[in-house]
Every structure is written in C-alpha cells, then in structure tokens.
Design a protein around this motif. Sequence first.
Motif, mmCIF file in Angstrom:
data_model
loop_
_atom_site.group_PDB
_atom_site.id
_atom_site.type_symbol
_atom_site.label_atom_id
_atom_site.label_comp_id
_atom_site.label_asym_id
_atom_site.label_seq_id
_atom_site.Cartn_x
_atom_site.Cartn_y
_atom_site.Cartn_z
ATOM 1 N N ASP A 124 1.068 -1.223 0.080
ATOM 2 C CA ASP A 124 -0.359 -0.312 -0.722
ATOM 3 C C ASP A 124 0.433 1.276 -0.249
ATOM 4 O O ASP A 124 1.349 1.442 1.130
ATOM 5 C CB ASP A 124 -0.924 -0.525 1.515
ATOM 6 C CG ASP A 124 -1.527 1.456 1.341
ATOM 7 O OD1 ASP A 124 -0.935 1.874 1.309
ATOM 8 O OD2 ASP A 124 -2.423 1.002 2.069
ATOM 9 N N SER A 127 -0.972 6.630 -2.366
ATOM 10 C CA SER A 127 -2.083 6.663 -1.931
ATOM 11 C C SER A 127 -2.354 8.484 -1.615
ATOM 12 O O SER A 127 -2.627 8.676 -0.394
ATOM 13 C CB SER A 127 -2.064 5.936 -0.131
ATOM 14 O OG SER A 127 -1.777 4.596 -0.245
ATOM 15 N N PRO A 128 -2.109 8.766 -1.984
ATOM 16 C CA PRO A 128 -2.155 10.683 -2.064
ATOM 17 C C PRO A 128 -3.443 10.972 -1.859
ATOM 18 O O PRO A 128 -4.918 10.080 -1.996
ATOM 19 C CB PRO A 128 -1.873 11.446 -3.267
ATOM 20 C CG PRO A 128 -2.293 10.120 -4.020
ATOM 21 C CD PRO A 128 -1.671 9.081 -3.388
ATOM 22 N N ASN A 129 -4.135 11.701 -0.853
ATOM 23 C CA ASN A 129 -5.494 12.291 -0.581
ATOM 24 C C ASN A 129 -6.284 13.049 -1.917
ATOM 25 O O ASN A 129 -5.673 14.309 -2.190
ATOM 26 C CB ASN A 129 -5.593 13.039 0.566
ATOM 27 C CG ASN A 129 -5.338 12.173 1.982
ATOM 28 O OD1 ASN A 129 -5.222 11.207 1.829
ATOM 29 N ND2 ASN A 129 -4.807 12.840 3.054
ATOM 30 N N HIS A 164 -4.123 3.681 -2.652
ATOM 31 C CA HIS A 164 -5.210 4.042 -1.662
ATOM 32 C C HIS A 164 -5.557 4.993 -1.645
ATOM 33 O O HIS A 164 -5.239 5.240 -0.160
ATOM 34 C CB HIS A 164 -4.752 2.835 -0.133
ATOM 35 C CG HIS A 164 -5.770 2.999 0.929
ATOM 36 N ND1 HIS A 164 -6.604 1.811 1.046
ATOM 37 C CD2 HIS A 164 -6.267 3.652 1.831
ATOM 38 C CE1 HIS A 164 -7.210 2.155 2.124
ATOM 39 N NE2 HIS A 164 -7.079 2.939 3.084
ATOM 40 N N TYR A 313 -10.453 7.252 9.522
ATOM 41 C CA TYR A 313 -9.959 6.372 9.129
ATOM 42 C C TYR A 313 -8.989 4.724 9.515
ATOM 43 O O TYR A 313 -8.425 4.359 9.437
ATOM 44 C CB TYR A 313 -8.455 7.643 9.739
ATOM 45 C CG TYR A 313 -7.078 7.667 9.202
ATOM 46 C CD1 TYR A 313 -6.693 6.959 7.021
ATOM 47 C CD2 TYR A 313 -5.746 7.888 9.458
ATOM 48 C CE1 TYR A 313 -5.880 6.459 6.490
ATOM 49 C CE2 TYR A 313 -4.208 7.176 8.134
ATOM 50 C CZ TYR A 313 -4.425 6.776 7.200
ATOM 51 O OH TYR A 313 -3.403 6.483 6.584
ATOM 52 N N ASP A 317 -9.239 1.207 7.529
ATOM 53 C CA ASP A 317 -7.358 0.568 7.686
ATOM 54 C C ASP A 317 -8.017 -0.256 8.000
ATOM 55 O O ASP A 317 -7.745 -1.596 7.458
ATOM 56 C CB ASP A 317 -6.921 1.239 7.934
ATOM 57 C CG ASP A 317 -5.302 1.727 7.585
ATOM 58 O OD1 ASP A 317 -5.584 1.626 6.273
ATOM 59 O OD2 ASP A 317 -4.818 3.147 7.572
ATOM 60 N N TYR A 335 2.876 -1.720 4.293
ATOM 61 C CA TYR A 335 2.344 -0.328 4.115
ATOM 62 C C TYR A 335 3.065 0.986 4.414
ATOM 63 O O TYR A 335 3.971 1.156 5.569
ATOM 64 C CB TYR A 335 1.234 0.126 5.194
ATOM 65 C CG TYR A 335 -0.118 -0.788 5.457
ATOM 66 C CD1 TYR A 335 0.198 -1.851 5.921
ATOM 67 C CD2 TYR A 335 -0.909 -0.317 4.926
ATOM 68 C CE1 TYR A 335 -1.270 -2.389 5.950
ATOM 69 C CE2 TYR A 335 -2.517 -1.477 4.995
ATOM 70 C CZ TYR A 335 -2.121 -2.195 5.482
ATOM 71 O OH TYR A 335 -3.255 -3.116 5.732
ATOM 72 N N THR A 337 3.972 5.001 4.712
ATOM 73 C CA THR A 337 3.657 6.209 5.199
ATOM 74 C C THR A 337 4.740 6.684 5.863
ATOM 75 O O THR A 337 5.982 6.080 6.793
ATOM 76 C CB THR A 337 2.617 6.123 6.013
ATOM 77 O OG1 THR A 337 2.941 5.736 7.091
ATOM 78 C CG2 THR A 337 1.671 5.474 5.297
ATOM 79 N N GLN A 341 2.492 8.790 10.950
ATOM 80 C CA GLN A 341 2.224 7.699 10.715
ATOM 81 C C GLN A 341 2.257 6.560 12.199
ATOM 82 O O GLN A 341 0.842 5.283 11.684
ATOM 83 C CB GLN A 341 1.049 7.413 9.840
ATOM 84 C CG GLN A 341 0.693 8.784 8.394
ATOM 85 C CD GLN A 341 -0.065 8.366 7.482
ATOM 86 O OE1 GLN A 341 -0.951 7.400 7.568
ATOM 87 N NE2 GLN A 341 -0.395 9.491 6.644
ATOM 88 N N PHE A 345 -0.512 3.231 12.650
ATOM 89 C CA PHE A 345 -0.719 1.816 11.962
ATOM 90 C C PHE A 345 -0.043 0.758 13.736
ATOM 91 O O PHE A 345 -0.837 -0.407 13.264
ATOM 92 C CB PHE A 345 0.418 1.385 11.260
ATOM 93 C CG PHE A 345 0.308 2.106 10.033
ATOM 94 C CD1 PHE A 345 -0.972 1.343 9.282
ATOM 95 C CD2 PHE A 345 0.590 3.635 9.363
ATOM 96 C CE1 PHE A 345 -1.336 1.730 7.636
ATOM 97 C CE2 PHE A 345 0.059 3.687 8.372
ATOM 98 C CZ PHE A 345 -0.353 3.286 6.757
HETATM 99 N N1 ARG Z 1 -3.601 8.996 2.300
HETATM 100 C C1 ARG Z 1 -3.170 8.717 3.442
HETATM 101 C C2 ARG Z 1 -2.287 10.234 4.234
HETATM 102 O O1 ARG Z 1 -1.734 10.983 2.166
HETATM 103 C C3 ARG Z 1 -1.798 7.818 3.143
HETATM 104 C C4 ARG Z 1 -2.878 6.591 3.329
HETATM 105 C C5 ARG Z 1 -1.469 5.021 3.637
HETATM 106 N N2 ARG Z 1 -2.051 4.135 3.388
HETATM 107 C C6 ARG Z 1 -3.139 3.833 4.271
HETATM 108 N N3 ARG Z 1 -3.704 2.682 4.616
HETATM 109 N N4 ARG Z 1 -3.257 4.309 5.832
HETATM 110 O O2 ARG Z 1 -1.782 10.737 4.180
#
Ligand code: ARG
Length: 569
Positions: A124, A127-129, A164, A313, A317, A335, A337, A341, A345
């Motif tokens: 994973d 995974s941008p927002n 993601h 969030y 997950d 994952y 990141t 974060q 996790f």
């Molecule tokens: N979208 C999240 C961000 O930009 C990262 C996601 C990471 N993956 C996950 N399964 N939580 O901070």
Amino acid sequence: MIHFKQTVSENILAFLDQACPNHGLDTDQLCAMFEYPPDNSLGDIAFPCFKLSRIMRKGPPQIAAAIAESLHSEVIKKAEPVNGYLNIFMSDDYLTSGVLARIEEQGEKYGSHRFGEGKTVVLDYASPNVAKPFHIGHLGTTVIGHSLKMLHQFAGYSCVGINHLGDWGTQFGKLIVAYRRWGSEEAVVNGGIDELVALYVKFHAEAEKDESLNQEARNEFTKLEQHDEENIRLWKWFIDISLNEYNVTFGQLGIDFDSYNGESFYTDKMPEQIQKMRDMNLLKLDDGASIVDLSEYNMPPCLILKRDGSTLYPTRDIAAAVYRKRTYDFDKCIYVTSAGQSLHFAQWFKVVELMGYDWADKLVHVPYGTVSINGEKLATRTGNVILLKDLFANAIKKVEEIMEEKNPDLENKAEVAEAVGVGAIVFYYLYNNRIKDINFMMEDALSFAGNTGPYAQYTYARTCSVLEKAPEIEHGALQITTPEEAELLKVLARFPEKVLDAIHDYEPSVITRYIIDVCTAYNRFYHNCHILTAEDATVKNTRVRVTAATKTTLGNAFGLVCLKKTEKI
Ligand code: ARG
C-alpha cells in the motif's frame, strides 16, 4: 557471495564431520556465520571460530588454523587464520567460472531469488489524498513503495501494488460547497488539481468569516454518503481530475498500480468489522465516541466511530486489511507512510490482533523521515508546498541545460533528460537511509560527479558504449590480470546478497549504495585497464565480458530503484 559462502561452508562442514562428528550444524547455519573483514585486503570473507570453540572445546585460533589446513578447494585462493578468524580469499578461477559465468548465465535474473514463489505480498503506497496537491512529501511513499514492490517481485513473490487513495471524508463536502459557490466547470477542467486546491483553500478562508459554511459542508458530505446523485457525480469527477494528474507523475517514474481501491471502497465493508468488535466487547464508549482501549499496551485509544456514528481513518484501514487478506491471502501486507503515522499503524495493528485475526503479525508498517528542500521545511498548511511535478520539471530542465552544453547532438534528448532528471531526484532520495530526515539539495542531486543518479546512469551508458565498440564476445578462456578486474567481480558477486538485505530491512538504500559501489569499481577498472586496446586477445575478451556483466548487474539494480537505463547520455 552467497554461492561462494555456500561452497566454503560445505568444505567447513566436511572438516567438522571429521573433527567433531556431533557438531550439530548444517551448511545454512555455517553460511550465516560469515562476516566481511573490515578491510578487503584482509580477505573477501571471514569465518569467526568463536562459536565452534564452545562446541569443539578448543581455542578459536587453533580451530581457525585447523580449518585453514583442511581447506582445499579451487574456489579458494588462500585462507589465513588471524585471531580466531579464518580470512578467506576467492580464487581467480572462481571469479571467472563462478561469478562472471553466473551473471552471464542468469542475465536479467542475476541477483534474483526464489524464496517468495507461491506467496503474495500486498503493498500500500503513494495513496495521496484526492484533490490535495501531490507534493514532495509523497515522494517517499511512492518511490520506497515501488522499490519494495520490485524487490519482492525479484525474490519471486507475486505482488499487488495498491494506491489506497484518500477519496472519502468531510473534505469532499467542503469541496462541493466551494465548487458550487465559487467554481466553474471550465476553471476545474483547465486548472486541474491546482484549481481544486484553490477552491479548498478558499473554503477555509471564507469559513473563518462565516461559520455556517462548515455545517453546509457537513450536510453535503452526508448527502454524498447517502448517494445523492449530483454529489456522487461531482465526487467522481474530482477523483478523475486528480488521478489524471497523479498518473502523469507516476508515468514519469515508470510506476503503475494493480488497484486503486481507495478509502471509499471500504464503506460497505466496515459494518461487519465494527459488529465483530462489538460482539467481542472491544468497543468502549468515550464521550459518545466508540474506541478500543489500548492503555494496556501503552497507546492512546484507537478511534473507531465518531459521536455522530461516522467512521474514521483506522476503521477504514481495519476493514481494508480484512478485505485484502480475504482477496489476496497475503503473506505480508506492507504500508509505506511517513513516520508521523507510526502510532496510527501500531494502534490499528493491535486492534486487528485483539479481534483474533491470526494474520495480524503479517501487517508491516514501513515508515520514512521528513523532507526539506535546500534547508527549508515544508509547510502544507500555509500552502508553501513543492509539488512533485514542479520538482521533476525543474530537474528535467536543468538536465536539458547540461546536455545542451555537453552533448548537443544526442538523439532523443527529451527522453534522456526526463530519465536523468527524474532519476536524479529518485536516486538522491533513495540514497538516504529511509528513516532519516532528508534535506534535499537540488544541485547535489543533479551532479554527475557525486554519488548520484546521473553518475550511475552515466556509468551505465559507459558500459554500453564500450560494448557497442567491442568485438563479438568469445566464450573461450578467460584471464584476470589486474586487481581492478578482481575487485570489480567481487563487488558484482555481492548483488544477490544485497537484494536479500534490502528486502530484510525494507531498505532500498542498500541497492542505491550498492549501485555506487559497482560504478566506483567499474570506473576504476575503466581508467586503469585497457579494455578495447588490450593487446592479448584473452585479456581483451575477459575485460569486455566483465563490462557486459557490469551492465547486466547495474541494469538489474536500476530496475529495483526506479532508475531508467540510459544507453547514451
Ligand atoms: N492517504 C494517506 C495520507 O496521505 C495515506 C494512506 C496510507 N495507507 C493507509 N492504508 N492508511 O496521509
């Protein structure tokens, strides 16, 4: 080196079988005991005899001497007992018929492994927002994630790369409000993400003055959750606009994904997990919100439902992990990141374990440090962000300028400039130990002289140019005549082991650093030994083949760290 260690281990085992029949060791255990001497003039590998000392009830120096005495193999040039270690040197014969021949035989597979065969790894990453800028902070997750995917594939795993996407949440309510009030279709079509971000920023500025906008946004999000047709249409459109733009950047990096299931995909998969937590008495009410208490594990509670019953969030997950286990039956789910974060996790991994899922220990979080550019920290909130696309464009432009000066007649200049410019940034980033914070110095990244991507690609192009001018390779006798050739082959021999280390530590920098080792050894060889002008035919043939083996190894290593192979620069 793995193969060399194995061969030497077999010899040591034969010695042990004779000297101490009840030793209880096998070749794998012996193999794991080897070390690298601090200085390669002492030996190529060293075997410490301290553990055997307990088993054999003899002093390590005596054992080292006895093994040295017994070792007779064509793979070994000499073996010297020193202070309880046995220092071992490879024979030239092994360098050619062992190392070089193996690289030639395995080609694109050189360095790969098979231990992952039949197993699946889910990754994973990126995974941008959605509708938020894809900035330099995302570089880490994108390139570390992709590199880990390539590494696992190289070890035989079948890999599923998941983007993601952060495609659900109240920000969409805000965006819908802002779009209706201040936006237009035309502006969004022309402006892409930049326009969406501008609308989002405008929303926050206006909401400062008019509180009621926040309630309006919450209402729009609720309508979205209830599948309001018009809001769904806008939401999908915002995602498409964003994805189109991300895909340009992914394309420059040569990255694609196997799945784009983002957070919204798990909406209907959460209730089952929430019910399970409830049935297991894991959920506690805390000021109206539902949480899992983790105080026993020295962590703050994991939030599952807000007061108004909406999910969070971690909830998404957890549902996603269960879905992935059921869909892919993964052996590992990784994952990638930012380290920011890590607690998130650790918390939800614990919840998955408490829910009784016996695969909870197969969830792996791979964190990385922060990025600053030319000494400046990035502040996302104030809008002071550096977009990945701008960073790449800037690097490509600088490379174009350098090429215009150094090699103006190069064919497909644009393509090469992109490969080198983007490669420079990726390489500079991945050269860093991932957990360390990095200060990005653009000038350094683009230099052809340092330990950089351009230097690596330039060396690769150099091997191509030698081979282009070289005569047909002959598969006859080989002869190593200089320390530079021997040294280079020894470096090449380490590649399979480096791949193992990189996978074991989830650390692509093992590969980028190794690439520099190869380049340094090759360039030393190139400057000190005549290749095409060597007089003796066997010597020349050997050197050409060593060059080809370098090209193969570098090419394979480049593929593991998003670096494109450049035949000409
Ligand atoms: N979208 C999240 C961000 O930009 C990262 C996601 C990471 N993956 C996950 N399964 N939580 O901070």
